[in-house]
Design a protein around this motif. Structure first.
Motif, short mmCIF file in Angstrom:
data_model
loop_
_atom_site.label_atom_id
_atom_site.label_comp_id
_atom_site.label_asym_id
_atom_site.label_seq_id
_atom_site.Cartn_x
_atom_site.Cartn_y
_atom_site.Cartn_z
N PHE A 179 4.74 -6.10 3.77
CA PHE A 179 4.93 -5.74 5.18
C PHE A 179 6.29 -5.07 5.39
O PHE A 179 6.39 -4.05 6.08
N PHE A 188 -4.09 -6.90 12.04
CA PHE A 188 -2.77 -7.33 11.57
C PHE A 188 -1.73 -6.34 12.08
O PHE A 188 -1.44 -5.34 11.45
N ARG A 219 -3.73 -9.79 3.55
CA ARG A 219 -3.52 -8.44 3.00
C ARG A 219 -4.66 -7.49 3.39
O ARG A 219 -4.42 -6.34 3.74
N TYR A 264 -4.36 -6.53 7.00
CA TYR A 264 -3.23 -5.63 7.23
C TYR A 264 -3.59 -4.19 6.87
O TYR A 264 -3.41 -3.26 7.67
#
Length: 461
Positions: A177, A204, A235, A238
Protein backbone atom coordinates in the motif's frame (compact mmCIF):
# COMPACT_ATOMS: atom_id res chain seq x y z
CA UNK A 1 -0.81 -2.45 16.72
CA UNK A 2 -1.99 -1.14 13.36
CA UNK A 3 -0.89 -4.40 11.74
CA UNK A 4 -2.66 -6.55 14.32
CA UNK A 5 -5.88 -4.54 14.16
CA UNK A 6 -5.74 -4.53 10.35
CA UNK A 7 -5.42 -8.31 10.14
CA UNK A 8 -8.32 -8.74 12.54
CA UNK A 9 -10.48 -6.86 10.02
CA UNK A 10 -9.34 -8.32 6.71
CA UNK A 11 -9.75 -11.87 5.33
CA UNK A 12 -7.32 -14.44 6.70
CA UNK A 13 -7.97 -16.92 3.88
CA UNK A 14 -4.71 -18.32 2.54
CA UNK A 15 -2.76 -17.93 5.78
CA UNK A 16 0.09 -20.39 6.09
CA UNK A 17 -1.12 -22.82 8.76
CA UNK A 18 2.49 -23.69 9.69
CA UNK A 19 2.70 -20.56 11.85
CA UNK A 20 -0.44 -21.50 13.77
CA UNK A 21 0.79 -25.05 14.26
CA UNK A 22 4.19 -23.77 15.42
CA UNK A 23 2.48 -21.62 18.06
CA UNK A 24 0.33 -24.54 19.21
CA UNK A 25 3.22 -27.02 19.29
CA UNK A 26 5.37 -24.54 21.23
CA UNK A 27 2.82 -23.61 23.90
CA UNK A 28 0.27 -26.39 24.26
CA UNK A 29 2.39 -29.47 25.18
CA UNK A 30 4.21 -27.73 28.06
CA UNK A 31 0.95 -26.23 29.34
CA UNK A 32 -0.85 -29.58 29.29
CA UNK A 33 2.10 -31.35 30.92
CA UNK A 34 2.25 -28.79 33.71
CA UNK A 35 -1.52 -29.03 34.22
CA UNK A 36 -1.33 -32.81 34.39
CA UNK A 37 1.52 -32.75 36.92
CA UNK A 38 -0.25 -30.23 39.17
CA UNK A 39 -3.57 -32.09 38.94
CA UNK A 40 -1.87 -35.42 39.72
CA UNK A 41 -0.02 -33.92 42.68
CA UNK A 42 -3.15 -32.31 44.15
CA UNK A 43 -5.08 -35.52 43.61
CA UNK A 44 -2.39 -37.45 45.48
CA UNK A 45 -2.64 -35.01 48.39
CA UNK A 46 -6.44 -34.96 48.54
CA UNK A 47 -6.50 -36.71 51.94
CA UNK A 48 -4.42 -33.89 53.39
CA UNK A 49 -6.98 -31.21 52.76
CA UNK A 50 -4.95 -28.34 54.19
CA UNK A 51 -1.93 -29.09 52.02
CA UNK A 52 -4.08 -29.76 48.94
CA UNK A 53 -6.02 -26.53 49.51
CA UNK A 54 -2.84 -24.52 50.00
CA UNK A 55 -1.27 -25.94 46.84
CA UNK A 56 -4.44 -25.22 44.87
CA UNK A 57 -4.48 -21.63 46.11
CA UNK A 58 -0.81 -21.14 45.24
CA UNK A 59 -1.30 -22.63 41.77
CA UNK A 60 -4.31 -20.37 41.13
CA UNK A 61 -2.36 -17.31 42.26
CA UNK A 62 0.59 -18.24 40.05
CA UNK A 63 -1.75 -18.80 37.09
CA UNK A 64 -3.41 -15.40 37.51
CA UNK A 65 -0.04 -13.76 38.06
CA UNK A 66 1.39 -15.37 34.93
CA UNK A 67 -1.62 -14.26 32.88
CA UNK A 68 -1.31 -10.70 34.19
CA UNK A 69 2.43 -10.69 33.49
CA UNK A 70 1.82 -11.99 29.96
CA UNK A 71 -0.78 -9.30 29.30
CA UNK A 72 1.57 -6.64 30.65
CA UNK A 73 4.43 -7.87 28.45
CA UNK A 74 2.13 -7.70 25.42
CA UNK A 75 0.95 -4.23 26.46
CA UNK A 76 4.56 -3.06 26.77
CA UNK A 77 5.92 -4.81 23.67
CA UNK A 78 3.26 -3.28 21.41
CA UNK A 79 3.38 0.17 23.08
CA UNK A 80 -0.38 -0.03 23.54
CA UNK A 81 -0.48 3.02 25.85
CA UNK A 82 1.29 5.24 23.33
CA UNK A 83 -0.90 3.86 20.55
CA UNK A 84 -4.11 4.63 22.44
CA UNK A 85 -2.87 8.07 23.45
CA UNK A 86 -2.19 8.97 19.82
CA UNK A 87 -5.73 8.00 18.87
CA UNK A 88 -7.13 10.65 21.22
CA UNK A 89 -5.37 13.71 19.79
CA UNK A 90 -6.21 15.02 16.33
CA UNK A 91 -3.19 15.75 14.13
CA UNK A 92 -2.98 17.74 10.90
CA UNK A 93 0.30 16.07 9.89
CA UNK A 94 -1.05 13.86 7.09
CA UNK A 95 -3.44 16.52 5.80
CA UNK A 96 -0.74 19.20 5.74
CA UNK A 97 1.75 16.99 3.90
CA UNK A 98 -0.59 15.14 1.54
CA UNK A 99 -0.36 15.96 -2.18
CA UNK A 100 -3.42 14.70 -4.05
CA UNK A 101 -2.34 12.81 -7.22
CA UNK A 102 -5.70 13.69 -8.79
CA UNK A 103 -4.84 17.38 -8.65
CA UNK A 104 -1.21 17.02 -9.71
CA UNK A 105 0.00 17.41 -13.29
CA UNK A 106 1.52 14.06 -14.29
CA UNK A 107 3.01 13.96 -17.80
CA UNK A 108 3.99 10.71 -19.50
CA UNK A 109 6.56 10.56 -22.33
CA UNK A 110 5.31 10.07 -25.88
CA UNK A 111 6.57 6.49 -25.85
CA UNK A 112 5.35 4.99 -22.61
CA UNK A 113 7.67 2.56 -20.89
CA UNK A 114 6.63 -0.85 -19.54
CA UNK A 115 7.02 -1.59 -15.84
CA UNK A 116 8.00 -4.78 -14.03
CA UNK A 117 7.72 -4.21 -10.29
CA UNK A 118 8.90 -7.02 -8.01
CA UNK A 119 8.11 -6.90 -4.31
CA UNK A 120 10.84 -9.02 -2.72
CA UNK A 121 9.47 -10.60 0.43
CA UNK A 122 11.38 -9.42 3.53
CA UNK A 123 14.40 -8.35 1.47
CA UNK A 124 16.86 -6.01 3.20
CA UNK A 125 20.14 -4.44 2.21
CA UNK A 126 21.16 -5.75 5.65
CA UNK A 127 21.81 -9.16 4.08
CA UNK A 128 24.76 -7.79 2.12
CA UNK A 129 28.29 -7.84 3.47
CA UNK A 130 29.59 -4.96 5.58
CA UNK A 131 32.03 -4.14 2.80
CA UNK A 132 29.12 -3.33 0.47
CA UNK A 133 26.96 -1.61 3.09
CA UNK A 134 25.21 -4.58 4.70
CA UNK A 135 25.22 -5.78 8.28
CA UNK A 136 26.94 -9.16 8.05
CA UNK A 137 30.47 -10.42 7.58
CA UNK A 138 29.26 -12.35 4.54
CA UNK A 139 26.91 -11.64 1.63
CA UNK A 140 23.67 -13.67 1.61
CA UNK A 141 22.43 -12.09 -1.61
CA UNK A 142 25.46 -11.61 -3.91
CA UNK A 143 23.43 -11.40 -7.14
CA UNK A 144 21.10 -8.75 -5.73
CA UNK A 145 24.15 -6.90 -4.40
CA UNK A 146 25.67 -6.89 -7.89
CA UNK A 147 22.39 -5.60 -9.35
CA UNK A 148 22.27 -2.75 -6.82
CA UNK A 149 25.90 -1.89 -7.61
CA UNK A 150 25.45 -2.01 -11.37
CA UNK A 151 22.18 -0.10 -11.55
CA UNK A 152 20.54 2.56 -9.36
CA UNK A 153 20.15 2.06 -5.62
CA UNK A 154 18.83 4.70 -3.22
CA UNK A 155 20.75 4.53 0.02
CA UNK A 156 20.80 6.07 3.46
CA UNK A 157 24.62 5.82 3.56
CA UNK A 158 27.64 6.26 1.32
CA UNK A 159 27.45 2.56 0.37
CA UNK A 160 24.56 0.39 -0.76
CA UNK A 161 21.55 0.88 1.46
CA UNK A 162 17.82 1.40 1.43
CA UNK A 163 14.77 3.07 2.82
CA UNK A 164 12.90 2.33 5.98
CA UNK A 165 9.33 1.08 6.37
CA UNK A 166 7.55 3.96 8.10
CA UNK A 167 4.71 3.40 10.55
CA UNK A 168 1.83 1.60 8.86
CA UNK A 169 3.99 -0.11 6.24
CA UNK A 170 5.89 -2.72 8.25
CA UNK A 171 4.05 -5.80 6.93
CA UNK A 172 3.32 -7.06 3.42
CA UNK A 173 0.00 -5.33 2.68
CA UNK A 174 1.24 -2.21 4.47
CA UNK A 175 4.38 -2.24 2.32
CA UNK A 176 2.44 -2.76 -0.91
CA UNK A 177 0.00 0.00 0.00
CA UNK A 178 2.79 2.43 0.92
CA UNK A 179 4.82 1.81 -2.24
CA UNK A 180 1.86 2.09 -4.61
CA UNK A 181 -0.19 4.83 -2.93
CA UNK A 182 2.33 6.81 -0.85
CA UNK A 183 0.24 6.27 2.30
CA UNK A 184 0.46 4.12 5.44
CA UNK A 185 -2.23 1.73 6.64
CA UNK A 186 -3.66 3.02 9.89
CA UNK A 187 -6.35 1.60 12.12
CA UNK A 188 -9.58 3.51 11.59
CA UNK A 189 -11.11 4.71 14.85
CA UNK A 190 -13.77 6.62 12.92
CA UNK A 191 -17.32 7.30 13.98
CA UNK A 192 -20.77 5.87 13.43
CA UNK A 193 -21.05 7.89 10.23
CA UNK A 194 -17.91 6.42 8.68
CA UNK A 195 -18.44 3.54 6.27
CA UNK A 196 -15.23 1.61 6.84
CA UNK A 197 -14.07 0.11 3.53
CA UNK A 198 -10.36 -0.36 4.24
CA UNK A 199 -9.47 -3.97 3.56
CA UNK A 200 -12.97 -5.37 3.13
CA UNK A 201 -13.67 -7.73 0.25
CA UNK A 202 -15.88 -5.26 -1.59
CA UNK A 203 -13.23 -2.57 -2.03
CA UNK A 204 -10.05 -1.13 -0.67
CA UNK A 205 -9.61 2.65 -0.48
CA UNK A 206 -10.42 3.59 -4.06
CA UNK A 207 -10.09 7.29 -3.12
CA UNK A 208 -6.40 6.71 -2.40
CA UNK A 209 -5.42 7.33 -6.03
CA UNK A 210 -2.44 5.05 -6.63
CA UNK A 211 0.14 3.86 -9.15
CA UNK A 212 -2.23 1.40 -10.83
CA UNK A 213 -4.91 4.09 -11.19
CA UNK A 214 -2.47 6.44 -12.90
CA UNK A 215 -1.18 3.74 -15.25
CA UNK A 216 -4.74 2.64 -16.09
CA UNK A 217 -5.58 6.21 -17.10
CA UNK A 218 -2.67 5.98 -19.55
CA UNK A 219 -3.94 2.74 -21.09
CA UNK A 220 -1.64 0.23 -19.39
CA UNK A 221 -2.52 -3.47 -19.21
CA UNK A 222 -1.83 -4.58 -15.64
CA UNK A 223 -1.40 -7.84 -13.79
CA UNK A 224 -0.70 -8.65 -10.14
CA UNK A 225 1.02 -12.04 -9.86
CA UNK A 226 1.55 -13.92 -6.57
CA UNK A 227 1.99 -17.52 -5.44
CA UNK A 228 -0.46 -17.33 -2.53
CA UNK A 229 -4.17 -16.66 -2.09
CA UNK A 230 -4.63 -12.98 -3.03
CA UNK A 231 -7.61 -12.73 -0.69
CA UNK A 232 -5.29 -12.82 2.34
CA UNK A 233 -4.68 -9.42 3.89
CA UNK A 234 -6.98 -7.59 1.48
CA UNK A 235 -4.55 -7.78 -1.46
CA UNK A 236 -7.17 -8.95 -3.95
CA UNK A 237 -9.64 -6.27 -2.85
CA UNK A 238 -6.93 -3.61 -3.13
CA UNK A 239 -5.75 -4.41 -6.64
CA UNK A 240 -9.29 -5.00 -7.90
CA UNK A 241 -10.21 -1.54 -6.57
CA UNK A 242 -7.45 0.18 -8.53
CA UNK A 243 -6.48 0.30 -12.17
CA UNK A 244 -8.48 -2.61 -13.59
CA UNK A 245 -5.71 -4.92 -12.49
CA UNK A 246 -5.86 -8.62 -13.42
CA UNK A 247 -5.23 -10.88 -10.40
CA UNK A 248 -3.19 -14.04 -11.03
CA UNK A 249 -2.72 -15.95 -7.76
CA UNK A 250 -2.55 -19.44 -6.28
CA UNK A 251 -6.24 -20.03 -6.97
CA UNK A 252 -5.83 -18.91 -10.59
CA UNK A 253 -3.00 -21.41 -11.08
CA UNK A 254 -5.27 -24.21 -9.82
CA UNK A 255 -8.26 -23.11 -11.90
CA UNK A 256 -6.20 -22.97 -15.10
CA UNK A 257 -4.48 -26.30 -14.44
CA UNK A 258 -0.97 -24.95 -13.90
CA UNK A 259 -0.83 -26.86 -10.62
CA UNK A 260 -2.90 -29.76 -9.27
CA UNK A 261 -6.01 -28.88 -7.27
CA UNK A 262 -4.43 -30.33 -4.10
CA UNK A 263 -0.98 -28.78 -4.60
CA UNK A 264 0.05 -26.62 -1.65
CA UNK A 265 3.48 -25.74 -0.28
CA UNK A 266 4.46 -22.91 2.05
CA UNK A 267 1.84 -20.21 1.22
CA UNK A 268 0.57 -21.79 -2.01
CA UNK A 269 3.20 -22.43 -4.65
CA UNK A 270 6.89 -21.58 -4.50
CA UNK A 271 8.87 -18.85 -6.28
CA UNK A 272 10.42 -21.14 -8.90
CA UNK A 273 6.91 -21.53 -10.29
CA UNK A 274 6.15 -17.84 -9.83
CA UNK A 275 9.03 -16.80 -12.08
CA UNK A 276 8.04 -19.37 -14.71
CA UNK A 277 4.46 -18.08 -14.77
CA UNK A 278 5.75 -14.51 -14.83
CA UNK A 279 7.68 -15.23 -18.02
CA UNK A 280 4.49 -16.42 -19.69
CA UNK A 281 2.55 -13.39 -18.46
CA UNK A 282 5.22 -11.04 -19.76
CA UNK A 283 5.22 -12.66 -23.18
CA UNK A 284 1.44 -12.28 -23.36
CA UNK A 285 1.51 -8.68 -22.14
CA UNK A 286 4.33 -7.69 -24.47
CA UNK A 287 2.35 -8.85 -27.51
CA UNK A 288 -0.37 -6.28 -26.84
CA UNK A 289 -0.26 -2.81 -28.37
CA UNK A 290 -0.63 -1.07 -25.00
CA UNK A 291 2.19 -0.69 -22.45
CA UNK A 292 2.08 -3.01 -19.47
CA UNK A 293 2.69 -3.20 -15.74
CA UNK A 294 3.45 -6.60 -14.21
CA UNK A 295 3.63 -6.44 -10.42
CA UNK A 296 4.86 -9.52 -8.53
CA UNK A 297 5.37 -10.61 -4.93
CA UNK A 298 7.82 -13.35 -3.98
CA UNK A 299 7.16 -15.54 -0.94
CA UNK A 300 9.94 -18.08 -0.26
CA UNK A 301 11.81 -15.66 2.04
CA UNK A 302 8.87 -15.15 4.41
CA UNK A 303 9.45 -15.88 8.09
CA UNK A 304 10.15 -18.18 9.89
CA UNK A 305 13.37 -19.42 8.20
CA UNK A 306 11.87 -19.35 4.69
CA UNK A 307 10.97 -22.15 2.28
CA UNK A 308 13.67 -24.52 1.02
CA UNK A 309 12.99 -25.43 -2.62
CA UNK A 310 14.90 -27.81 -4.87
CA UNK A 311 17.03 -24.91 -6.16
CA UNK A 312 18.37 -24.03 -2.71
CA UNK A 313 21.98 -24.80 -1.93
CA UNK A 314 23.85 -25.14 1.35
CA UNK A 315 26.24 -22.21 1.18
CA UNK A 316 25.63 -21.26 4.78
CA UNK A 317 25.40 -24.69 6.39
CA UNK A 318 22.71 -24.95 9.05
CA UNK A 319 21.60 -21.34 8.55
CA UNK A 320 18.44 -22.15 6.59
CA UNK A 321 17.24 -18.57 6.24
CA UNK A 322 20.56 -17.47 4.75
CA UNK A 323 20.40 -20.38 2.28
CA UNK A 324 16.85 -19.39 1.27
CA UNK A 325 17.90 -15.75 0.83
CA UNK A 326 20.79 -16.84 -1.38
CA UNK A 327 18.42 -19.00 -3.43
CA UNK A 328 15.99 -16.11 -3.86
CA UNK A 329 18.84 -13.83 -4.96
CA UNK A 330 19.85 -16.31 -7.68
CA UNK A 331 16.29 -16.79 -8.92
CA UNK A 332 15.59 -13.05 -9.12
CA UNK A 333 18.86 -12.48 -10.98
CA UNK A 334 18.10 -15.25 -13.49
CA UNK A 335 14.64 -13.79 -14.05
CA UNK A 336 16.12 -10.33 -14.68
CA UNK A 337 18.62 -11.83 -17.14
CA UNK A 338 15.76 -13.54 -18.98
CA UNK A 339 13.88 -10.22 -19.27
CA UNK A 340 17.00 -8.51 -20.58
CA UNK A 341 17.14 -11.03 -23.43
CA UNK A 342 13.59 -10.23 -24.58
CA UNK A 343 12.71 -7.68 -27.29
CA UNK A 344 10.46 -5.68 -24.92
CA UNK A 345 13.31 -5.03 -22.44
CA UNK A 346 14.58 -2.01 -24.35
CA UNK A 347 11.48 -0.07 -23.34
CA UNK A 348 10.95 -1.65 -19.90
CA UNK A 349 11.95 -0.39 -16.46
CA UNK A 350 12.40 -2.97 -13.70
CA UNK A 351 11.97 -2.01 -10.05
CA UNK A 352 13.05 -4.31 -7.21
CA UNK A 353 12.05 -3.46 -3.67
CA UNK A 354 11.61 -5.34 -0.42
CA UNK A 355 8.12 -5.11 1.01
CA UNK A 356 9.36 -4.64 4.59
CA UNK A 357 12.17 -5.69 6.92
CA UNK A 358 12.40 -9.38 7.73
CA UNK A 359 10.15 -10.69 10.48
CA UNK A 360 12.40 -13.67 11.15
CA UNK A 361 12.78 -13.70 14.91
CA UNK A 362 16.54 -14.15 15.26
CA UNK A 363 18.27 -13.70 11.91
CA UNK A 364 19.28 -10.08 12.56
CA UNK A 365 20.19 -10.49 16.22
CA UNK A 366 23.30 -8.57 17.22
CA UNK A 367 22.82 -5.81 14.63
CA UNK A 368 21.55 -3.20 17.07
CA UNK A 369 24.10 -0.60 15.90
CA UNK A 370 23.26 -1.14 12.23
CA UNK A 371 20.48 0.89 10.61
CA UNK A 372 18.55 -1.72 8.65
CA UNK A 373 16.92 -0.76 5.38
CA UNK A 374 14.63 -2.19 2.70
CA UNK A 375 16.41 -3.28 -0.48
CA UNK A 376 15.77 -1.35 -3.71
CA UNK A 377 17.16 -1.27 -7.24
CA UNK A 378 16.04 0.46 -10.45
CA UNK A 379 17.04 -1.22 -13.71
CA UNK A 380 17.03 0.19 -17.27
CA UNK A 381 16.07 3.78 -16.60
CA UNK A 382 15.18 6.15 -19.47
CA UNK A 383 17.84 8.48 -20.83
CA UNK A 384 18.25 11.82 -19.13
CA UNK A 385 17.14 10.73 -15.67
CA UNK A 386 19.44 12.30 -13.09
CA UNK A 387 21.07 9.59 -10.96
CA UNK A 388 23.97 11.60 -9.56
CA UNK A 389 25.54 10.46 -6.30
CA UNK A 390 24.00 13.32 -4.33
CA UNK A 391 20.51 12.17 -5.29
CA UNK A 392 20.99 8.46 -4.61
CA UNK A 393 23.19 8.41 -1.46
CA UNK A 394 22.95 9.86 2.04
CA UNK A 395 19.18 10.04 1.61
CA UNK A 396 16.59 9.51 4.33
CA UNK A 397 13.80 7.76 2.52
CA UNK A 398 10.74 5.74 3.40
CA UNK A 399 9.02 3.12 1.26
CA UNK A 400 6.23 5.66 0.60
CA UNK A 401 8.71 7.48 -1.64
CA UNK A 402 8.66 4.55 -4.06
CA UNK A 403 5.27 5.72 -5.41
CA UNK A 404 6.39 8.88 -7.24
CA UNK A 405 9.92 7.54 -7.76
CA UNK A 406 8.58 4.56 -9.76
CA UNK A 407 6.66 6.89 -12.05
CA UNK A 408 9.77 9.01 -12.52
CA UNK A 409 11.67 5.83 -13.41
CA UNK A 410 9.25 5.48 -16.34
CA UNK A 411 10.21 8.93 -17.60
CA UNK A 412 7.11 10.59 -16.11
CA UNK A 413 7.28 14.27 -15.15
CA UNK A 414 5.54 15.05 -11.84
CA UNK A 415 4.63 18.62 -10.93
CA UNK A 416 6.40 19.39 -7.65
CA UNK A 417 7.94 15.88 -7.52
CA UNK A 418 5.53 14.83 -4.77
CA UNK A 419 2.54 12.47 -4.69
CA UNK A 420 0.54 11.60 -1.55
CA UNK A 421 3.22 11.46 1.19
CA UNK A 422 5.97 10.29 -1.17
CA UNK A 423 8.74 12.22 -2.90
CA UNK A 424 10.44 11.55 -6.23
CA UNK A 425 13.94 10.50 -5.19
CA UNK A 426 15.35 11.43 -8.61
CA UNK A 427 14.71 15.06 -7.67
CA UNK A 428 16.22 17.47 -5.15
CA UNK A 429 12.95 17.66 -3.21
CA UNK A 430 13.29 16.91 0.49
CA UNK A 431 11.57 13.70 1.63
CA UNK A 432 9.34 13.73 4.71
CA UNK A 433 11.89 11.50 6.44
CA UNK A 434 14.56 14.13 5.72
CA UNK A 435 12.31 16.97 6.77
CA UNK A 436 11.01 15.50 10.02
CA UNK A 437 13.43 12.65 10.73
CA UNK A 438 12.30 9.03 11.00
CA UNK A 439 10.90 9.45 14.50
CA UNK A 440 9.09 12.65 13.57
CA UNK A 441 7.57 11.06 10.47
CA UNK A 442 6.40 7.99 12.39
CA UNK A 443 4.92 10.14 15.14
CA UNK A 444 2.97 12.14 12.58
CA UNK A 445 1.71 9.01 10.82
CA UNK A 446 0.61 7.30 14.03
CA UNK A 447 -1.46 10.23 15.28
CA UNK A 448 -5.21 10.38 14.71
CA UNK A 449 -6.17 11.99 11.40
CA UNK A 450 -9.79 12.54 10.41
CA UNK A 451 -8.55 13.61 6.98
CA UNK A 452 -6.88 10.20 6.53
CA UNK A 453 -9.94 8.33 7.78
CA UNK A 454 -12.18 10.09 5.28
CA UNK A 455 -9.71 9.64 2.42
CA UNK A 456 -9.10 5.98 3.13
CA UNK A 457 -12.83 5.26 3.47
CA UNK A 458 -13.81 6.86 0.17
CA UNK A 459 -15.57 9.95 1.57
CA UNK A 460 -15.05 12.51 -1.18
CA UNK A 461 -15.47 15.63 0.94
Amino acid sequence: MDEIVFHLKVPLEGTNSDFIMDAISTCLPSALLLLLLVFTFILGMRKRKLIAGTITLVVCCLSVGTAVQGAYNLYTELDVKEYLDKQKTESMFIQDNYVDPRNTIISFPEQKRNLVYIFLESMENTFMSKEQGGGFGYDCIPELTDIALKYTNFSNTDKLGGGYPSAGSTWTMGGIFAQTSGLPIKNITGSENLNVTLGNQGGFSSMAYNLEDILAEEGYNQCFLIGSDATFGGRKAYFESHGKCNIWDYNTAKELGYIDSDYYVWWGYEDKKLFTYAQEQLMNLSQQEEPFNLTMLTVDTHFEDGYVCEYCGNEFGDNQYANVMACSSRQVSEFIQWIQQQPFYENTTIVLCGDHLTMDSDFCEGLDDYERGVYNAFINLPEGLDTTYEKTHYRELSTMDMFPTTLAALGVQIEGDRLALGVNLFSDTETLAEKYGRDGLDEGLLAKSTFYEMLINDIEE
